[in-house]
Design an enzyme around this catalytic site. Sequence first.
Site, PDB file in Angstrom:
ATOM      1  N   ARG A 135       0.849  -1.187   0.000  1.00 45.81           N
ATOM      2  CA  ARG A 135       0.000   0.000   0.000  1.00 45.81           C
ATOM      3  C   ARG A 135       0.892   1.248   0.000  1.00 45.81           C
ATOM      4  O   ARG A 135       1.880   1.319   0.743  1.00 45.81           O
ATOM      5  CB  ARG A 135      -0.900   0.052   1.243  1.00 45.81           C
ATOM      6  CG  ARG A 135      -2.060  -0.942   1.221  1.00 45.81           C
ATOM      7  CD  ARG A 135      -3.080  -0.621   0.124  1.00 45.81           C
ATOM      8  NE  ARG A 135      -4.224  -1.514   0.121  1.00 45.81           N
ATOM      9  CZ  ARG A 135      -4.341  -2.620  -0.606  1.00 45.81           C
ATOM     10  NH1 ARG A 135      -3.376  -3.009  -1.414  1.00 45.81           N
ATOM     11  NH2 ARG A 135      -5.441  -3.340  -0.551  1.00 45.81           N
TER      12      ARG A 135
ATOM     13  N   GLU B  73      -4.236   6.924  -5.576  1.00 49.62           N
ATOM     14  CA  GLU B  73      -4.438   6.130  -6.792  1.00 49.62           C
ATOM     15  C   GLU B  73      -5.801   6.429  -7.384  1.00 49.62           C
ATOM     16  O   GLU B  73      -6.768   6.547  -6.620  1.00 49.62           O
ATOM     17  CB  GLU B  73      -4.353   4.632  -6.462  1.00 49.62           C
ATOM     18  CG  GLU B  73      -2.978   4.220  -5.971  1.00 49.62           C
ATOM     19  CD  GLU B  73      -2.908   2.756  -5.525  1.00 49.62           C
ATOM     20  OE1 GLU B  73      -3.876   2.017  -5.731  1.00 49.62           O
ATOM     21  OE2 GLU B  73      -1.869   2.367  -4.976  1.00 49.62           O
TER      22      GLU B  73
ATOM     23  N   HIS C  45      -1.163  -0.501  -9.837  1.00 52.38           N
ATOM     24  CA  HIS C  45      -1.747  -1.397  -8.812  1.00 52.38           C
ATOM     25  C   HIS C  45      -2.309  -2.673  -9.466  1.00 52.38           C
ATOM     26  O   HIS C  45      -3.513  -2.899  -9.475  1.00 52.38           O
ATOM     27  CB  HIS C  45      -2.835  -0.664  -8.006  1.00 52.38           C
ATOM     28  CG  HIS C  45      -3.136  -1.347  -6.694  1.00 52.38           C
ATOM     29  ND1 HIS C  45      -3.532  -0.678  -5.569  1.00 52.38           N
ATOM     30  CD2 HIS C  45      -3.096  -2.662  -6.325  1.00 52.38           C
ATOM     31  CE1 HIS C  45      -3.734  -1.534  -4.580  1.00 52.38           C
ATOM     32  NE2 HIS C  45      -3.468  -2.749  -5.020  1.00 52.38           N
TER      33      HIS C  45
END
Length: 319
Positions: free
Chosen positions: A237, A266, A285
């Site tokens: 993360r 994000e 991601h």
Amino acid sequence: MKKHVVVYKKLAEPLLARLRAECEVTYFEAIDAGNRAAFADAIRGAHGLLGASVRLDRELLEPAVDLRIISTISVGVDQFDVDYLRERGIWLANTPDVLTETTADTIFALILASARRVVELAEFVKAGRWTRSVGESQYGVNVHGKTIGMLGMGRIGRAVARRAALGFGMQVLYLNGEAVPEVDAALGARQVALDHLLAKSDFVCVVLPLTVHTERMMGRREFALMRPGAIFINGSRGRIVDEAALIEALQQGTIHGAGLDVFEREPLAPDNPLPRMANVVALPHIGSATHETRYAMAQQAVDNLLAGLRGERPRHLVS
Ligand code: DGY
């Protein structure tokens, strides 16, 4: 009477059909500014929620008085206020295990791509700039035989460590809540203190969950302790890192490079310099993002949800 379920992520047709056979489903393929109000409205009458990548805070969940279970299609649960869900007696289920090996593959891809400059040099070839044999300015650094420092040694950490030790002959150091004797025995790994890990590792790899204890644990002090030739890898993360400190460390040569699948915000803000930096490999991601694994995660999330709605304890219960 059928239970009401709100799905807030695109779901494959067979899985949606399974839900529809047992529940009344309100379906959103994704949540955006245009349907946020309708989503909030649907949640009020829901017994179950299924989706991912949307922050479900108190304000949104407070009116959902019948809510029994939230089934997230992710292993990470940082989109939820777990204490609040516990207070309300709402089950939270996630999808561990099925994504472990895929996410470890992604992390290893970042390690190799950053060390061997794969993305940058592939772009160089695509641009038609490969006109003679490469020289020192295009050399990378070795991965095999180096030391990897793992921040975290959970399921994904172990899968990365196994690739590193058995596939690439790397020495594995790690920092975890507790030592993991089976990893020590199988891989010759060693639990060490944070500062020692940072000072001795050629690759520092974050595989910790985001919690109040891990948030911003990599800051200016920690990057300064890393070796100048070291590469920082984050597949967990973004908020575990003070991103401004990481950018500074990369710009000033405090560390050699970074491979990042996750970011503080994000999708990335257009003015974030990280994707434009030559010594950074940035991915959107994609840790678990393969067809097979995303399907398996969604399937597991549907199983968890249906079990919870029947009053059975879901197999993967977080709280
Ligand atoms: C997870 O499952 O938590 C992955 O990071 C995808 O969000």
